[in-house]
Design a protein around this motif. Structure first.
Motif, PDB file in Angstrom:
ATOM      1  N   GLU A  54       2.388   9.047   9.452  1.00  0.00           N
ATOM      2  CA  GLU A  54       2.351   8.231   8.246  1.00  0.00           C
ATOM      3  C   GLU A  54       0.966   7.650   8.075  1.00  0.00           C
ATOM      4  OE1 GLU A  54       4.260   4.135   7.374  1.00  0.00           O
ATOM      5  OE2 GLU A  54       5.697   5.657   6.681  1.00  0.00           O
ATOM      6  N   GLY A  55       0.363   7.931   6.937  1.00  0.00           N
ATOM      7  CA  GLY A  55      -0.970   7.438   6.645  1.00  0.00           C
ATOM      8  C   GLY A  55      -0.962   6.516   5.440  1.00  0.00           C
ATOM      9  N   GLU A  56      -1.997   5.729   5.325  1.00  0.00           N
ATOM     10  CA  GLU A  56      -2.133   4.772   4.233  1.00  0.00           C
ATOM     11  C   GLU A  56      -3.131   5.296   3.210  1.00  0.00           C
ATOM     12  OE1 GLU A  56      -3.997   0.302   3.703  1.00  0.00           O
ATOM     13  OE2 GLU A  56      -3.354   0.957   5.685  1.00  0.00           O
ATOM     14  N   MET A  64       0.838  -1.195   0.000  1.00  0.00           N
ATOM     15  CA  MET A  64       0.000   0.000   0.000  1.00  0.00           C
ATOM     16  C   MET A  64       0.880   1.255   0.000  1.00  0.00           C
ATOM     17  SD  MET A  64      -3.236   0.475  -0.130  1.00  0.00           S
ATOM     18  CE  MET A  64      -4.480  -0.779  -0.124  1.00  0.00           C
ATOM     19  N   GLU A  65       0.409   2.242  -0.681  1.00  0.00           N
ATOM     20  CA  GLU A  65       1.113   3.520  -0.743  1.00  0.00           C
ATOM     21  C   GLU A  65       0.924   4.281   0.562  1.00  0.00           C
ATOM     22  OE1 GLU A  65       1.096   7.601  -3.409  1.00  0.00           O
ATOM     23  OE2 GLU A  65      -0.061   5.883  -4.087  1.00  0.00           O
ATOM     24  N   LYS A  66       1.976   4.954   0.999  1.00  0.00           N
ATOM     25  CA  LYS A  66       1.950   5.731   2.243  1.00  0.00           C
ATOM     26  C   LYS A  66       2.093   7.217   1.926  1.00  0.00           C
ATOM     27  CE  LYS A  66       2.121   2.062   4.931  1.00  0.00           C
ATOM     28  NZ  LYS A  66       1.095   1.660   5.829  1.00  0.00           N
ATOM     29  N   VAL A  67       1.539   8.038   2.814  1.00  0.00           N
ATOM     30  CA  VAL A  67       1.659   9.495   2.714  1.00  0.00           C
ATOM     31  C   VAL A  67       2.007  10.013   4.102  1.00  0.00           C
ATOM     32  CG1 VAL A  67       0.366  11.646   2.416  1.00  0.00           C
ATOM     33  CG2 VAL A  67       0.050   9.790   0.806  1.00  0.00           C
ATOM     34  N   ASN A  68       2.967  10.933   4.167  1.00  0.00           N
ATOM     35  CA  ASN A  68       3.290  11.579   5.425  1.00  0.00           C
ATOM     36  C   ASN A  68       2.449  12.843   5.511  1.00  0.00           C
ATOM     37  OD1 ASN A  68       4.541  13.399   7.333  1.00  0.00           O
ATOM     38  ND2 ASN A  68       6.265  12.001   7.357  1.00  0.00           N
ATOM     39  N   PHE A  69       1.614  12.925   6.542  1.00  0.00           N
ATOM     40  CA  PHE A  69       0.755  14.095   6.746  1.00  0.00           C
ATOM     41  C   PHE A  69       1.088  14.678   8.107  1.00  0.00           C
ATOM     42  CE2 PHE A  69      -3.103  16.117   8.339  1.00  0.00           C
ATOM     43  CZ  PHE A  69      -3.419  16.959   7.285  1.00  0.00           C
ATOM     44  N   VAL A  76      -6.958  12.504  -2.812  1.00  0.00           N
ATOM     45  CA  VAL A  76      -6.421  11.268  -2.258  1.00  0.00           C
ATOM     46  C   VAL A  76      -7.054  11.069  -0.891  1.00  0.00           C
ATOM     47  CG1 VAL A  76      -4.321  10.084  -1.481  1.00  0.00           C
ATOM     48  CG2 VAL A  76      -4.218  11.632  -3.434  1.00  0.00           C
ATOM     49  N   VAL A  77      -7.528   9.848  -0.621  1.00  0.00           N
ATOM     50  CA  VAL A  77      -8.108   9.506   0.676  1.00  0.00           C
ATOM     51  C   VAL A  77      -7.019   8.792   1.473  1.00  0.00           C
ATOM     52  CG1 VAL A  77      -9.939   8.279   1.892  1.00  0.00           C
ATOM     53  CG2 VAL A  77     -10.392   9.270  -0.370  1.00  0.00           C
ATOM     54  N   VAL A  78      -6.723   9.322   2.671  1.00  0.00           N
ATOM     55  CA  VAL A  78      -5.633   8.803   3.492  1.00  0.00           C
ATOM     56  C   VAL A  78      -6.152   8.432   4.876  1.00  0.00           C
ATOM     57  CG1 VAL A  78      -3.352   9.285   4.473  1.00  0.00           C
ATOM     58  CG2 VAL A  78      -3.997  10.287   2.264  1.00  0.00           C
ATOM     59  N   ARG A  79      -5.953   7.186   5.270  1.00  0.00           N
ATOM     60  CA  ARG A  79      -6.319   6.714   6.617  1.00  0.00           C
ATOM     61  C   ARG A  79      -5.151   7.024   7.536  1.00  0.00           C
ATOM     62  NH1 ARG A  79      -5.751   2.100   9.959  1.00  0.00           N
ATOM     63  NH2 ARG A  79      -7.676   1.600  11.065  1.00  0.00           N
TER      64      ARG A  79
END
Length: 121
Positions: free
Chosen positions: A10-12, A1-6, A23-26
């Motif tokens: 770190e979110g998925e 799964m791609e990750k995003v730093n918010f 983009v929807v980030v959990r």
């Protein structure tokens, strides 16, 4: 799964729009954000350098309408807000671990990150 730093969390990535508009980030079991890098939806701008989002909307998972009311009171104290019926608990669409969610605007990235960090301790 791609990750995003918010904002240091770190979110998925759980969904991307077909045209890359959002983009929807959990970020946690209770908090999911929908971020955009081009703000074509004219959301209130709350940029986050870590993710590159120019703006985002926060979805908070709740178990009941009573719990939603409590969260909305806290959100209002820190400058967050809802429009129209967005503040009413609705069947969860973005926050999969809860039966209901509320849609919140105007929170800062740092506030969202701090709430998540406090819950993880």
């Amino acid at each position: 799964m791609e990750k995003v730093n918010f904002a240091g969390v770190e979110g998925e990535v759980i969904e991307k729009s077909p045209h890359g508009s959002y983009v929807v980030v959990r970020l946690s079991d209770r908090i999911t954000i929908v971020g955009t890098t081009n703000n074509q939806f004219n959301w209130q701008e709350m940029p986050d350098a870590a993710s590159g989002f120019e703006s985002f909307i926060t979805y908070i998972g709740v178990k009941s309408t009573t719990e939603a009311t409590k969260y909305l009171a806290v959100v209002a104290k820190v400058g967050g807000y809802t429009i129209k019926k967005e503040g009413e608990a609705r069947k969860a669409k973005r926050v999969k671990d809860f039966p209901f969610e509320i849609k919140v605007r105007g929170l800062t990235p740092d506030f969202v990150a701090e709430v998540i960090r406090c819950k993880q301790k």
